[in-house]
Every structure is written in C-alpha cells, then in structure tokens.
Design an enzyme around this catalytic site. Structure first.
Site, mmCIF file in Angstrom:
data_model
loop_
_atom_site.group_PDB
_atom_site.id
_atom_site.type_symbol
_atom_site.label_atom_id
_atom_site.label_comp_id
_atom_site.label_asym_id
_atom_site.label_seq_id
_atom_site.Cartn_x
_atom_site.Cartn_y
_atom_site.Cartn_z
ATOM 1 N N SER A 181 1.221 -0.970 0.399
ATOM 2 C CA SER A 181 0.013 -0.315 0.226
ATOM 3 C C SER A 181 0.814 1.106 0.044
ATOM 4 O O SER A 181 1.776 1.218 -0.426
ATOM 5 C CB SER A 181 -0.984 0.102 1.137
ATOM 6 O OG SER A 181 -2.192 0.419 1.170
ATOM 7 N N ASP A 228 -8.140 -5.689 -6.346
ATOM 8 C CA ASP A 228 -7.514 -4.008 -4.882
ATOM 9 C C ASP A 228 -8.572 -3.333 -5.364
ATOM 10 O O ASP A 228 -8.395 -2.828 -6.371
ATOM 11 C CB ASP A 228 -6.552 -3.589 -5.484
ATOM 12 C CG ASP A 228 -5.839 -3.078 -4.313
ATOM 13 O OD1 ASP A 228 -6.676 -2.236 -3.557
ATOM 14 O OD2 ASP A 228 -4.868 -3.366 -3.876
ATOM 15 N N HIS A 252 -6.544 -6.132 -1.244
ATOM 16 C CA HIS A 252 -5.772 -5.247 -1.566
ATOM 17 C C HIS A 252 -4.616 -5.697 -0.278
ATOM 18 O O HIS A 252 -5.183 -5.447 1.281
ATOM 19 C CB HIS A 252 -6.474 -3.716 -0.403
ATOM 20 C CG HIS A 252 -5.522 -2.127 -0.206
ATOM 21 N ND1 HIS A 252 -4.568 -2.025 -1.372
ATOM 22 C CD2 HIS A 252 -4.832 -1.925 0.437
ATOM 23 C CE1 HIS A 252 -3.813 -1.016 -0.491
ATOM 24 N NE2 HIS A 252 -4.048 -0.546 0.230
#
Length: 504
Positions: A199, A415, A451
């Site tokens: 991330s 994601d 994610h």
C-alpha cells in the site's frame, strides 16, 4: 626466537593462548545474555546526528508486546534489543522510529526496513515483529507524524516539512540511523539490506529504489500507491458519487452485482482468474419498474462503470484506472473501501476518507472542504506541488539495477483501494525507459486478491523469501504458487499459479 612447535596450534598461537581463548569463549557463551543486555543498554547514550534515543529495552521472547492501533498484544518468540528514537532532519520534523535487533546468534546478519500504510502515523510493529522472527535487524517509522487513524492528514496542515518527511525523508532518516544503531549493537554492518511494504508501504518501497538506489539490495513493493496524486484525484471523483444518495451503491446490492460478474467471467472458480479477458457490462442489472436489491438504477450503473473503468473528474483529464470485477461483495472489498457500509457516520467509505483528508489538509488546506467544491486549480496544484514529493513514479531504475538491486512487485487484481493497473502502468514505464527489466524487476498480479491480501482467491505468498532467494542465490523467480491464507475466502488447500507479468 624460535618457538617450540609442540606449543603451537596450526594458526601459530602458543598453547597458553589457546587455553585463554577457550576460557574466554566459554565465559562469553555463559554470559551472552548479560552482555547482550549491556550492549543494548549502552545504546541509550549512542550519538547519532539529528537523532535522539528515547528508550532501549531488552525484550524477552515471551514478553507481551502492545501493538499499534489497539491490536492484540503479541509475543516475539525471540530475545531482542528494542530501540525507540526520534529523528529531526528539519526544525519541524518529529520522525519516530524503532529498531529491533535479535540477540546474539539469532541475528541473520541482515537488515530489513518495513513500510507503513495509509497516511501512517504509528510505527508498524506487526511488520517489525515478523521481520525479527525471521532473524533480521528491523526498523520502521511512523513517517514523521503521530495519529491513531491512518486516514487522518490533519498533521499536514501548516507543516510542509512533515509532508516532505511523509514523502520520503522519514525513510532515509530511519535507514541511516538504524544502520548506525545496528552496527553499534552487533559490532558489524549488515551484509545485506531489504525493504518490504504494501500500500503506502509499496509506494515507499518504489521510492527507496528510485531515490536511494544504493541503500537496499532487494525491495518488495506490494500494491504500491505509486501515483499518489492520481489516486487521490480518483478518490475525490468517486467521493462525489458516494456522498450522493442517488449515485451511491447500497451494500445490499453488491451481492447481485458480484454474482452477475462471476456468471459472465468467473468460470469454474469463485473469482475472475483472467480480468483482461472479462468484459462484463453492469447494464444487465438495470432496474425495470421496481428498484430492489437485485438490480441497479441508471445512476448506480454509471457509478459501477466509474469504479470498473476509472472515474474522470470534470476538472482534469487524469484517469484513475479502475477495479476488476468479481469481488464486489467480498468482505473488506467495495463496501469498506469505496461504496460504504450502512450507517457510515460521515457517509464516506474508508478509501474515500483518504482523498477527503488529502484535499482538505494538503491541497486546499481547509477543514471545511467538500468534494463538490473541488476545482481544476486544486487538481493542478496537487500534481504540480505535491506530486514531486509523494509520487513514486520515476521509471529510471538504472542506478538500482547497476547496484545489483532486485525489485519484486505484486498487486491483487481485485484491489478496491489501489487499482492493479497502476502497477501495470508503472511496469510499462520502466520498460519504455530501460528496455526489458526482467533481470532485476518482476511484477506479479494475483487474481481474486483484495488490497494487500484477502479476497476470494488464494493469495498467500512469502514474497520476501522469494526475493532473498533471488538476491542471495541468483534464483530469479519464475512461476510462483499462491496459497490459501486465513485472511482470504478461498477454500483451505486452494492454490493458484502466478506467472511474472510481461509487457505486450
């Protein structure tokens, strides 16, 4: 003077010195923990430029450790020296970081720095502990500000130096200080250095490869927020839709949407294995005379199309590449990141909160900001002023390559926070700049993964282990097996084969 050969060992040491050495080794082995404790305690007075050592502690292997953001206490499983410190590279900097070093022979001789997530704000202890259990000396930082909410960017208001710290300066300050601390404790420099993050941590991973190419031998970049300003702009465009009841998608409709997508593209598995070949059109769910949970209104269809294809703000031509279909209703997917849960107090899903905080505190610098008021000037200022600080989009990895660095990047196709196509865009930019990068850079997409993990597809891969094998043994990763993990919804024992992405 000639020595008596009978009193010499094969290294030329006299016999009485052999006895002394044996006694010394025995004493060191007997007093190892005590000496380690003394070495750890000595770090309290270590002098590092622009750094203050706040505390040192010897952590027992069974000692409960309080985790960041209220997580359950964890145990390390190995003894280690824990150092808390603050770096101040500018007058307005307050970069908290920690360095954890395994005790004695438990240290593998290597250094690992771990990335943060969101807008950071706390030292990522969970990732640090995982690295220490692997034997690494590990460091992590809060990126230069303190908050219990990773979506919060109030810290940036009126503090441009803190924005620079968040961009990349905290990473460098932590690396340099952690190296000194590790040498002071162990007596030697780490033989190899790695960085791993997902991330924002993935953005940080690309950032260190781009801006500090000689600091790391290997980098793992998971779902990187490389195009930060574009990501925030896309979030703002979706934010306009999600704060409007007419265009927002209720959570109760996501199951029908996911079912239709899987019927069109799912095949024999519970996720879309090849998103590039999926051409699902949500128009098939358009409501007739009645609006219910099995259909979408015309404005809702337009919102779904914006999520799939990437929304475009009327203020600029920049597009936020969309999210692949097939996991809309999965836990931790659209309802958490994009469309929202019933009863959201701010009518603002988690992912959209990042965009609001960004434009409110970094761009507009107005806590009363609303998405409806966003202008072309705001977007232009975002890209021009903040892009150079926050975007990890430089394709020139030539120095990292010459240094012998290896970059392993991965991204979940489903994601909902950072579109997987952002990783494809970056990979193509590197190909354009450097030609075939496969000798030092591999990119993998994980079908059915959300994610950084989770989702309907098996997505568990020990990326760091594959990177180690590449850096330390020259075994470039080819096909990789992703397995079921406790965080995804794939059946126990499920797996899928991942091939490295190739530019077409």
């Amino acid at each position: 003077m000639t020595q008596n050969p009978a009193n010499n060992n094969r290294n030329g040491l006299p016999g009485h010195w052999r006895v002394f050495r044996l006694v010394l080794v025995t004493l060191l082995a007997w007093s190892g923990p005590a000496l380690a404790a003394d070495r750890c305690e000595a770090l309290r007075t270590l002098k590092v430029p622009a750094v203050t050592i706040v505390s040192v502690a010897n952590i027992r292997k069974d000692e409960p450790i309080a985790m960041e953001r209220g997580g359950e206490p964890a145990k390390l499983g190995a003894a280690a020296c824990r150092v808390r410190a603050i770096a101040r590279p500018s007058a307005d900097s307050l970069i908290r970081f920690e360095v954890w070093i395994p005790e004695g022979a438990a240290w593998n001789g290597k250094y690992l720095q771990v990335g943060n997530g969101g807008f950071a704000g706390q030292v990522p202890l969970f990732s640090i502990l995982d690295g220490v259990r692997r034997g690494y000396a590990v460091a992590g930082t809060d990126d230069g500000h303190q908050t219990s909410d990773s979506t919060d960017a109030q810290w940036a208001l009126g503090h441009p130096e803190k924005v620079r710290d968040f961009g990349d300066r905290a990473l460098k300050a932590t690396h340099d200080a952690a190296q000194r601390i590790t040498v002071a404790y162990t007596g030697r420099k780490p033989r190899l250095a790695y960085f791993a993050g997902c991330s924002d941590g993935g953005r940080e991973a690309l950032m260190v490869a781009q801006r500090y190419p000689r600091d790391y031998n290997g980098v793992v970049a998971g779902a990187p927020a490389a195009y930060w300003t574009t990501l925030m702009e896309g979030g703002a465009a979706l934010g306009r839709r999600m704060t409007d009841p007419a265009t927002r998608i209720p959570k109760s409709k996501l199951q029908a949407l996911q079912g239709a997508a899987l019927a069109a593209c799912g095949g024999s598995v519970s996720y879309v294995a090849d998103p590039d070949s999926c051409h699902f059109n949500p128009d098939v769910l358009l409501c007739g005379a009645q609006d219910n949970d099995s259909c979408l209104t015309a404005p809702q269809v337009a919102t779904v199309q914006a999520i799939y294809n990437g929304p475009t703000l009327a203020t600029a031509a920049t597009r936020w590449s969309g999210t692949a279909p097939g996991a809309e209703a999965a836990a931790g997917s659209w309802s958490y990141w994009v469309t929202g849960e019933p009863g959201d107090s701010l009518a603002m899903p988690h992912g959209i909160q990042y965009a609001w905080n960004y434009f409110a505190y970094l761009v507009r610098r107005d806590p009363a900001f609303r998405f409806e008021s966003l202008t072309a000037e705001d977007v232009s200022r975002s890209h021009a002023q903040l892009g150079p600080l926050l975007n990890a989009d430089n394709p020139d990895l030539a120095q990292f390559r010459r240094h012998g660095g290896r970059l392993l990047q991965y991204h979940g196709w489903n994601d909902p926070a950072i579109p997987a196509n952002h990783s494809r865009t970056y990979y193509h930019s590197v190909v354009t700049k450097l030609g075939d990068p496969s000798d030092f850079y591999k990119l993998y997409f994980v079908p059915g993964m959300l994610h950084c993990g989770g989702g309907p597809g098996p997505g568990s891969v020990d990326w760091l282990r594959h990177l180690e094998d590449w850096v330390e043994h020259g075994n470039a990763p080819g096909e990789i097996i992703a397995n079921h993990s406790p965080w995804d919804a794939a059946p126990t024992g499920a797996s899928q084969r991942l091939a490295p992405f190739q530019a077409r």
